[in-house]
Design a protein around this motif. Structure first.
Motif, PDB file in Angstrom:
ATOM      1  N   LEU A  17      55.396  48.337  17.413  1.00  0.00           N
ATOM      2  CA  LEU A  17      54.366  49.220  17.946  1.00  0.00           C
ATOM      3  C   LEU A  17      54.889  50.626  18.214  1.00  0.00           C
ATOM      4  O   LEU A  17      54.211  51.604  17.929  1.00  0.00           O
ATOM      5  N   GLY A  18      56.077  50.708  18.782  1.00  0.00           N
ATOM      6  CA  GLY A  18      56.628  52.021  19.111  1.00  0.00           C
ATOM      7  C   GLY A  18      55.987  52.623  20.350  1.00  0.00           C
ATOM      8  O   GLY A  18      55.048  52.069  20.935  1.00  0.00           O
ATOM      9  N   ALA A  19      56.486  53.777  20.752  1.00  0.00           N
ATOM     10  CA  ALA A  19      55.957  54.450  21.935  1.00  0.00           C
ATOM     11  C   ALA A  19      54.587  55.041  21.633  1.00  0.00           C
ATOM     12  O   ALA A  19      54.316  55.502  20.525  1.00  0.00           O
ATOM     13  N   ASP A  20      53.721  55.017  22.625  1.00  0.00           N
ATOM     14  CA  ASP A  20      52.378  55.582  22.487  1.00  0.00           C
ATOM     15  C   ASP A  20      52.036  56.266  23.801  1.00  0.00           C
ATOM     16  O   ASP A  20      51.674  55.612  24.782  1.00  0.00           O
ATOM     17  N   ASP A  21      52.172  57.579  23.836  1.00  0.00           N
ATOM     18  CA  ASP A  21      51.980  58.327  25.074  1.00  0.00           C
ATOM     19  C   ASP A  21      50.557  58.200  25.609  1.00  0.00           C
ATOM     20  O   ASP A  21      50.347  58.164  26.828  1.00  0.00           O
ATOM     21  N   VAL A  22      49.588  58.141  24.715  1.00  0.00           N
ATOM     22  CA  VAL A  22      48.190  58.044  25.147  1.00  0.00           C
ATOM     23  C   VAL A  22      47.933  56.720  25.854  1.00  0.00           C
ATOM     24  O   VAL A  22      47.328  56.676  26.931  1.00  0.00           O
ATOM     25  N   LEU A  23      48.390  55.629  25.259  1.00  0.00           N
ATOM     26  CA  LEU A  23      48.165  54.328  25.877  1.00  0.00           C
ATOM     27  C   LEU A  23      48.969  54.171  27.163  1.00  0.00           C
ATOM     28  O   LEU A  23      48.485  53.572  28.138  1.00  0.00           O
ATOM     29  N   ALA A  24      50.174  54.725  27.197  1.00  0.00           N
ATOM     30  CA  ALA A  24      50.967  54.694  28.424  1.00  0.00           C
ATOM     31  C   ALA A  24      50.264  55.469  29.532  1.00  0.00           C
ATOM     32  O   ALA A  24      50.212  55.022  30.692  1.00  0.00           O
ATOM     33  N   ALA A  25      49.705  56.637  29.184  1.00  0.00           N
ATOM     34  CA  ALA A  25      48.979  57.437  30.178  1.00  0.00           C
ATOM     35  C   ALA A  25      47.723  56.716  30.648  1.00  0.00           C
ATOM     36  O   ALA A  25      47.322  56.835  31.810  1.00  0.00           O
ATOM     37  N   THR A  26      47.095  55.958  29.753  1.00  0.00           N
ATOM     38  CA  THR A  26      45.910  55.186  30.128  1.00  0.00           C
ATOM     39  C   THR A  26      46.251  54.163  31.192  1.00  0.00           C
ATOM     40  O   THR A  26      45.562  54.051  32.220  1.00  0.00           O
ATOM     41  N   LEU A  27      47.307  53.406  30.985  1.00  0.00           N
ATOM     42  CA  LEU A  27      47.699  52.399  31.966  1.00  0.00           C
ATOM     43  C   LEU A  27      48.114  53.044  33.286  1.00  0.00           C
ATOM     44  O   LEU A  27      47.792  52.528  34.370  1.00  0.00           O
ATOM     45  N   ALA A  28      48.804  54.178  33.209  1.00  0.00           N
ATOM     46  CA  ALA A  28      49.211  54.882  34.425  1.00  0.00           C
ATOM     47  C   ALA A  28      47.998  55.388  35.186  1.00  0.00           C
ATOM     48  O   ALA A  28      47.936  55.296  36.430  1.00  0.00           O
ATOM     49  N   ASN A  29      47.032  55.922  34.486  1.00  0.00           N
ATOM     50  CA  ASN A  29      45.816  56.422  35.131  1.00  0.00           C
ATOM     51  C   ASN A  29      45.014  55.278  35.743  1.00  0.00           C
ATOM     52  O   ASN A  29      44.451  55.412  36.841  1.00  0.00           O
ATOM     53  N   ASN A  30      44.958  54.161  35.059  1.00  0.00           N
ATOM     54  CA  ASN A  30      44.275  52.994  35.616  1.00  0.00           C
ATOM     55  C   ASN A  30      44.907  52.577  36.938  1.00  0.00           C
ATOM     56  O   ASN A  30      44.215  52.319  37.933  1.00  0.00           O
ATOM     57  N   ALA A  31      46.236  52.495  36.951  1.00  0.00           N
ATOM     58  CA  ALA A  31      46.938  52.092  38.171  1.00  0.00           C
ATOM     59  C   ALA A  31      46.725  53.104  39.286  1.00  0.00           C
ATOM     60  O   ALA A  31      46.493  52.732  40.452  1.00  0.00           O
ATOM     61  N   ALA A  32      46.780  54.389  38.950  1.00  0.00           N
ATOM     62  CA  ALA A  32      46.598  55.432  39.966  1.00  0.00           C
ATOM     63  C   ALA A  32      45.207  55.390  40.579  1.00  0.00           C
ATOM     64  O   ALA A  32      45.016  55.808  41.728  1.00  0.00           O
TER      65      ALA A  32
END
Length: 218
Positions: A17-32
């Protein structure tokens, strides 16, 4: 063992899969924003993406948006003129999801509808057929959601339902857990439904022991 499942998921993600900044930011925003961490895993998201592409989906229905993590995976699988309708009960979740979808650059393809999914589905008369349906919402209504997916689909429509093994809880005949009761009702419905071919694939990984229904409308 569950720690090993997570490590294998991490290995899969790193290799395929590799790194995906958009999906990582999505999960971070969900948690926040206080959303529960119940999104599909990265490997499962890629699976949904591939299944939608294998189905040559141009129209996708998602029942259960949460913060839009799986929505982004599915929207990315669509062609430029594709369309995705996603249904979310909670206005706060839908607002967080829209922010995530905007960051992902997929809002032109996505329609987020807020309210009880049963009501939203009942109002969908002239929008069928959908080529691909992903169901990941309140488990009590899964059988009803699949019936609606058939109504809104066509011969060949792919239907995927998440969380149907529940760490083996699906075997608990006398369970008073409404999610297990709803899941068992889904199995009963599938076993008696002549309009579907269906199976279940058990999964282990970051989401522990669970599984997906994979079905096709005849």
């Amino acid at each position: 063992m569950s720690g090993g499942w997570q490590a294998v998921d991490d290995y899969i993600a790193g290799k395929l899969l590799g790194a995906d900044d958009v999906l990582a930011a999505t999960l971070a925003n969900n948690a926040a924003n206080g959303l529960p961490p119940i999104d599909v895993s990265a490997a499962q998201g890629k699976m949904l993406y591939l299944l939608a592409q294998i189905a040559s989906a141009k129209t996708i229905l998602e029942i259960g948006t949460l913060g839009g993590y799986s929505t982004i995976w599915l929207a990315r699988a669509l062609p430029e003129d594709g369309r995705l309708v996603t249904l979310e009960l909670e206005p706060h979740h839908a607002a967080v999801a829209w922010t995530n979808l905007e960051r992902a650059g997929v809002t032109a393809k996505v329609d987020v509808r807020v309210g009880p999914a049963i009501d939203s589905l009942a109002a969908m008369i002239d929008e069928a057929p959908f080529d691909f349906v992903f169901i990941d919402a309140d488990k009590q209504n899964n059988a009803n959601y699949v019936r609606e997916a058939i109504r809104l689909g066509r011969p060949g429509t792919t239907i995927v339902v998440d969380n149907v093994v529940r760490e083996g809880g699906v075997l608990e005949v006398d369970s008073d857990d409404e999610k297990i009761v709803g899941t068992r009702a889904l199995f009963d419905m599938l076993s008696a439904e002549p309009r579907l071919d269906a199976t279940v694939v058990q999964t282990v990984g970051a989401k522990k022991w669970d599984g997906f229904v994979l079905a096709r409308v005849r």
